[in-house]
Design an enzyme around this catalytic site. Structure first.
Site, PDB file in Angstrom:
ATOM      1  N   TYR A  53       0.465  11.575  15.231  1.00 22.03           N
ATOM      2  CA  TYR A  53       1.342  10.713  14.425  1.00 22.03           C
ATOM      3  C   TYR A  53       2.053   9.690  15.314  1.00 22.03           C
ATOM      4  O   TYR A  53       2.085   8.496  14.996  1.00 22.03           O
ATOM      5  CB  TYR A  53       2.371  11.573  13.679  1.00 22.03           C
ATOM      6  CG  TYR A  53       3.235  10.765  12.741  1.00 22.03           C
ATOM      7  CD1 TYR A  53       2.723  10.275  11.541  1.00 22.03           C
ATOM      8  CD2 TYR A  53       4.558  10.466  13.056  1.00 22.03           C
ATOM      9  CE1 TYR A  53       3.506   9.518  10.675  1.00 22.03           C
ATOM     10  CE2 TYR A  53       5.354   9.709  12.204  1.00 22.03           C
ATOM     11  CZ  TYR A  53       4.820   9.241  11.014  1.00 22.03           C
ATOM     12  OH  TYR A  53       5.583   8.483  10.160  1.00 22.03           O
ATOM     13  N   THR A  67       0.849  -1.196   0.000  1.00 27.42           N
ATOM     14  CA  THR A  67       0.000   0.000   0.000  1.00 27.42           C
ATOM     15  C   THR A  67       0.886   1.248   0.000  1.00 27.42           C
ATOM     16  O   THR A  67       2.032   1.202   0.445  1.00 27.42           O
ATOM     17  CB  THR A  67      -0.938   0.041   1.227  1.00 27.42           C
ATOM     18  OG1 THR A  67      -0.158   0.173   2.428  1.00 27.42           O
ATOM     19  CG2 THR A  67      -1.800  -1.220   1.312  1.00 27.42           C
ATOM     20  N   GLY A  68       0.349   2.344  -0.512  1.00 24.94           N
ATOM     21  CA  GLY A  68       1.121   3.585  -0.556  1.00 24.94           C
ATOM     22  C   GLY A  68       2.355   3.445  -1.418  1.00 24.94           C
ATOM     23  O   GLY A  68       3.450   3.860  -1.054  1.00 24.94           O
ATOM     24  N   GLY A  99       8.101   7.412  -2.879  1.00 20.92           N
ATOM     25  CA  GLY A  99       8.852   7.228  -1.642  1.00 20.92           C
ATOM     26  C   GLY A  99       9.213   5.793  -1.331  1.00 20.92           C
ATOM     27  O   GLY A  99       9.557   4.993  -2.215  1.00 20.92           O
TER      28      GLY A  99
END
Length: 293
Positions: free
Chosen positions: A171, A17-18, A22
């Protein structure tokens, strides 16, 4: 004609995922060049399909692109259904998507955005894919956390940051939640051949936090950027935990720089992990309805 791929990950299907940029993209790229079939998830169709093309061109074999906004539980459920339809096996699930938001946002489900994307999305997706992972065993669940888990605490009285919100606190809490989730998942999967581990990728030069940066990111990050890891170096631990043969039966551990290390004291609190699991299951509607009064 489709290339027949060889390599240490040949014949294995890896879901990341993602993966449009990056660390996620670098992780997918690394595993694809090791022979894995890749399924990548991103929020934007153009970027996700572009990343899939790039990975294929760099020597990856089959790369399938899936699009979902992981902040919405309906999207996570739709994604899981699509994945189960498309992938006959899932050997490795890498929960890599996540982010930092300086100001408090609320998702379509009325939940605080950081907690929803960084913790609840991987929690729900993993649970929805668990049977397929078990059927594909030996399989692995790898969750990208961060060393800021050591600064995090789970505030059960204000999980959604309604009473007070700070981007950093939210976070840190979400990254501790990633580790608690991994350890609790490992305990629940003890009788299976599915492992669950968490990791710290290091300080990596990515667009992390760019949508809604804090003052620190605007003022300090430009100066420390030259000293940060490249995404490829940041992905090294994810790739190692996902693929190393010697880790096939290693579960419930936290890795940094490719090696297991102790996470924070709070992350080993089994009562907090069990409570977080229950609260998370309630928030994403995974709780089995009880018939007792």
């Amino acid at each position: 004609m489709e290339q027949i791929h060889s390599g240490p990950m040949a014949g294995r299907t890896v879901l990341v995922t993602g993966a449009t940029g990056g660390i996620g993209k670098a992780t997918a790229l690394g595993l694809a060049t090791m022979g894995a079939r890749l399924a990548i998830v991103g929020r934007d169709r153009g970027r996700t399909e572009g990343a899939a093309r790039e990975i294929r061109a760099a020597g990856g074999g089959q790369v399938d692109a899936f699009v979902a906004d992981l902040s919405a539980q309906s999207e996570v459920r739709r994604l899981a259904a699509e994945l189960l339809q498309s992938l006959s096996r899932i050997d490795v699930l890498i929960n890599n998507a996540g982010g930092y938001w300086h100001t408090r946002h609320v998702t379509a489900d009325g939940l605080e955005h950081t907690f929803a994307v960084n913790h609840l999305a991987p929690f729900l997706l993993t649970n929805l894919l668990l049977d397929r992972l078990k059927r594909s065993a030996p399989a692995r669940v790898v969750t990208v956390a961060s060393n800021v888990q050591s600064l995090g605490r789970i505030d059960f009285a204000d999980l959604q940051g309604e009473q007070s919100y700070s981007g950093g606190t939210a976070y840190n809490q979400s990254k501790l939640a990633n580790v608690l989730f991994s350890y609790e998942l490992a305990r629940r999967l003890r009788a299976t051949s599915v492992t669950a581990n968490a990791l710290h990728p290091g300080m990596v030069n990515t667009s992390w936090g760019a949508e809604d940066p804090a003052l620190f990111q605007r003022l300090v990050v430009p100066f420390i950027r030259p000293f940060m890891k490249t995404p490829a170096r940041g992905a090294a631990t994810s790739i190692h935990v996902a693929s190393a043969p010697e880790l096939e039966q290693v579960t419930g551990r936290y890795f940094a720089n490719g090696k297991p290390k102790r996470s924070s004291q709070r992350s080993y609190d089994e009562a907090a992990a069990a409570r977080l699991w229950q609260v998370s299951a309630d928030l994403v509607g995974l709780t089995a309805p009880t018939t007792s009064s």
